[in-house]
Write a protein that holds these residues in place. Structure first.
Motif, PDB file in Angstrom:
ATOM      1  N   TYR A  94       0.840  -1.203   0.000  1.00  0.00           N
ATOM      2  CA  TYR A  94       0.000   0.000   0.000  1.00  0.00           C
ATOM      3  C   TYR A  94       0.873   1.250   0.000  1.00  0.00           C
ATOM      4  O   TYR A  94       0.625   2.197  -0.760  1.00  0.00           O
ATOM      5  CB  TYR A  94      -0.910  -0.002   1.222  1.00  0.00           C
ATOM      6  CG  TYR A  94      -1.861   1.167   1.281  1.00  0.00           C
ATOM      7  CD1 TYR A  94      -3.168   1.048   0.827  1.00  0.00           C
ATOM      8  CD2 TYR A  94      -1.455   2.417   1.778  1.00  0.00           C
ATOM      9  CE1 TYR A  94      -4.042   2.121   0.864  1.00  0.00           C
ATOM     10  CE2 TYR A  94      -2.317   3.491   1.812  1.00  0.00           C
ATOM     11  CZ  TYR A  94      -3.608   3.338   1.349  1.00  0.00           C
ATOM     12  OH  TYR A  94      -4.456   4.415   1.377  1.00  0.00           O
ATOM     13  N   LEU A  95       1.906   1.266   0.838  1.00  0.00           N
ATOM     14  CA  LEU A  95       2.785   2.432   0.926  1.00  0.00           C
ATOM     15  C   LEU A  95       3.520   2.676  -0.384  1.00  0.00           C
ATOM     16  O   LEU A  95       3.742   3.828  -0.773  1.00  0.00           O
ATOM     17  CB  LEU A  95       3.781   2.251   2.064  1.00  0.00           C
ATOM     18  CG  LEU A  95       3.182   2.223   3.472  1.00  0.00           C
ATOM     19  CD1 LEU A  95       4.261   1.930   4.504  1.00  0.00           C
ATOM     20  CD2 LEU A  95       2.489   3.539   3.786  1.00  0.00           C
ATOM     21  N   ALA A  96       3.890   1.584  -1.079  1.00  0.00           N
ATOM     22  CA  ALA A  96       4.564   1.736  -2.370  1.00  0.00           C
ATOM     23  C   ALA A  96       3.634   2.382  -3.387  1.00  0.00           C
ATOM     24  O   ALA A  96       4.047   3.244  -4.172  1.00  0.00           O
ATOM     25  CB  ALA A  96       5.041   0.377  -2.875  1.00  0.00           C
ATOM     26  N   LEU A  97       2.369   1.982  -3.400  1.00  0.00           N
ATOM     27  CA  LEU A  97       1.393   2.582  -4.316  1.00  0.00           C
ATOM     28  C   LEU A  97       1.147   4.048  -3.954  1.00  0.00           C
ATOM     29  O   LEU A  97       1.093   4.918  -4.834  1.00  0.00           O
ATOM     30  CB  LEU A  97       0.080   1.803  -4.268  1.00  0.00           C
ATOM     31  CG  LEU A  97       0.110   0.370  -4.792  1.00  0.00           C
ATOM     32  CD1 LEU A  97      -1.238  -0.317  -4.557  1.00  0.00           C
ATOM     33  CD2 LEU A  97       0.463   0.325  -6.277  1.00  0.00           C
ATOM     34  N   GLU A  98       1.004   4.322  -2.666  1.00  0.00           N
ATOM     35  CA  GLU A  98       0.752   5.683  -2.204  1.00  0.00           C
ATOM     36  C   GLU A  98       1.902   6.606  -2.579  1.00  0.00           C
ATOM     37  O   GLU A  98       1.705   7.735  -3.031  1.00  0.00           O
ATOM     38  CB  GLU A  98       0.553   5.651  -0.691  1.00  0.00           C
ATOM     39  CG  GLU A  98       0.135   6.976  -0.079  1.00  0.00           C
ATOM     40  CD  GLU A  98      -0.099   6.837   1.415  1.00  0.00           C
ATOM     41  OE1 GLU A  98      -1.269   6.851   1.825  1.00  0.00           O
ATOM     42  OE2 GLU A  98       0.897   6.717   2.171  1.00  0.00           O
TER      43      GLU A  98
END
Length: 298
Positions: free
Chosen positions: A112-116
């Motif tokens: 999720y953090l990579a996408l964000e």
């Protein structure tokens, strides 16, 4: 595709793009994944992981062999090699900043953090809680303790530090955050009335930033748009750096027993349409500010 926990680190987007390009070329050439794996001299499982965008090694030699078999054009071959180079560069950088908070990460949340981090536009539709990028530390602390009463104070503090570090995105040039909320989000008492008052004040101050737009569906709205779909997040991305390939958006739904990442175009488009329907019944940004101001005074 729809998955629970999946790929990690900053190479998420080029891996997804490489997988889609290989699948397109393979299907056009009429090869099975098993046959393709023999050409690339890797196992069928490894080849399947490459097409799915999962983390696995792929060499330029293997990509060239596949490009030959698939009768790829020079432009298609260059795109495959450019994407492979982007993957290597991202991997060599050691991953995202959040690796320093590995002890505070819930399993799979690094994806999720990579996408964000990679997104240039994030739309968050929330029916019950304030989006993480707008939460005060005290609000986040109340949520964290309520959901994880067995955590140590040290782990809770690390989680709060991670949350505050994420909010630096709101200051990044070119980044846009759109929060679509029900009025109930501001009415629920999380922590205490003073915590909620500070939280609403914080959102009011954040709404002044050019990168942030907050729009609220008031309790008086009779059309229950967005309530059936439940809360979700949409990630939109700029073109990839080297290949200039435009990555399609991703939808995310947080679940009590597992998270869901939605990547099929037909499914993501449903969430995009739902977000547009929500915008049509939500208050304008200025009217939403007026409502937040009234609630903060209450």
């Amino acid at each position: 595709m729809a998955k629970g926990s999946s790929r990690t680190n900053a190479s998420t987007l080029p891996r997804r793009a490489l997988g889609r390009q290989l699948r397109k070329l393979r299907e056009r050439a009429g090869y099975t994944q098993s046959a393709a794996s023999r050409i690339a001299e890797i196992s069928p499982q490894s080849y399947g992981r490459i097409e799915d965008g999962w983390q696995t090694k792929v060499t330029d030699l293997g990509l060239n062999a596949l490009a030959n078999a698939y009768e790829a054009t020079d432009e298609e071959r260059r795109l495959l090699l450019d994407l492979a180079r982007e993957i290597r560069e991202a991997t060599a950088s050691g991953g995202g900043w959040w690796r320093a908070y590995a002890d505070a990460l819930v399993l799979g949340f690094d994806h999720y953090l990579a996408l964000e981090e990679a997104a240039n536009w994030v739309t968050s539709w929330q029916t019950t809680v304030v989006p993480a990028l707008l939460q005060t530390r005290e609000y986040r602390q109340a949520l964290t303790w309520a959901n994880n009463p067995d955590w140590s104070p040290e782990k809770v503090e690390r989680t709060l530090d991670l949350g505050q570090r994420r909010q630096a995105l709101l200051e990044r040039p070119g980044f846009r955050f759109e929060a679509l909320l029900t009025e109930a989000v501001l009415r629920y008492t999380v922590g205490s009335s003073s915590v909620m008052a500070d939280q609403v004040e914080h959102m009011l101050s954040r709404s002044d930033a050019p990168s942030v737009e907050i729009r609220i569906i008031p309790n008086t709205e009779t059309r229950p748009v967005g309530l059936i779909s439940r809360s979700f997040v949409l990630f939109s991305f700029p073109p990839l750096h080297a290949s200039k390939l435009q990555e399609p958006p991703v939808a995310f739904m947080e679940g009590f027993t597992g998270d869901l990442y939605i990547e099929r175009d037909t499914e993501v488009s449903k969430y995009a349409r739902e977000a547009e329907r929500i915008r049509q019944v939500a208050l304008s940004p200025s009217a939403s500010r007026d409502l937040m101001l009234r609630i903060s005074k209450e």
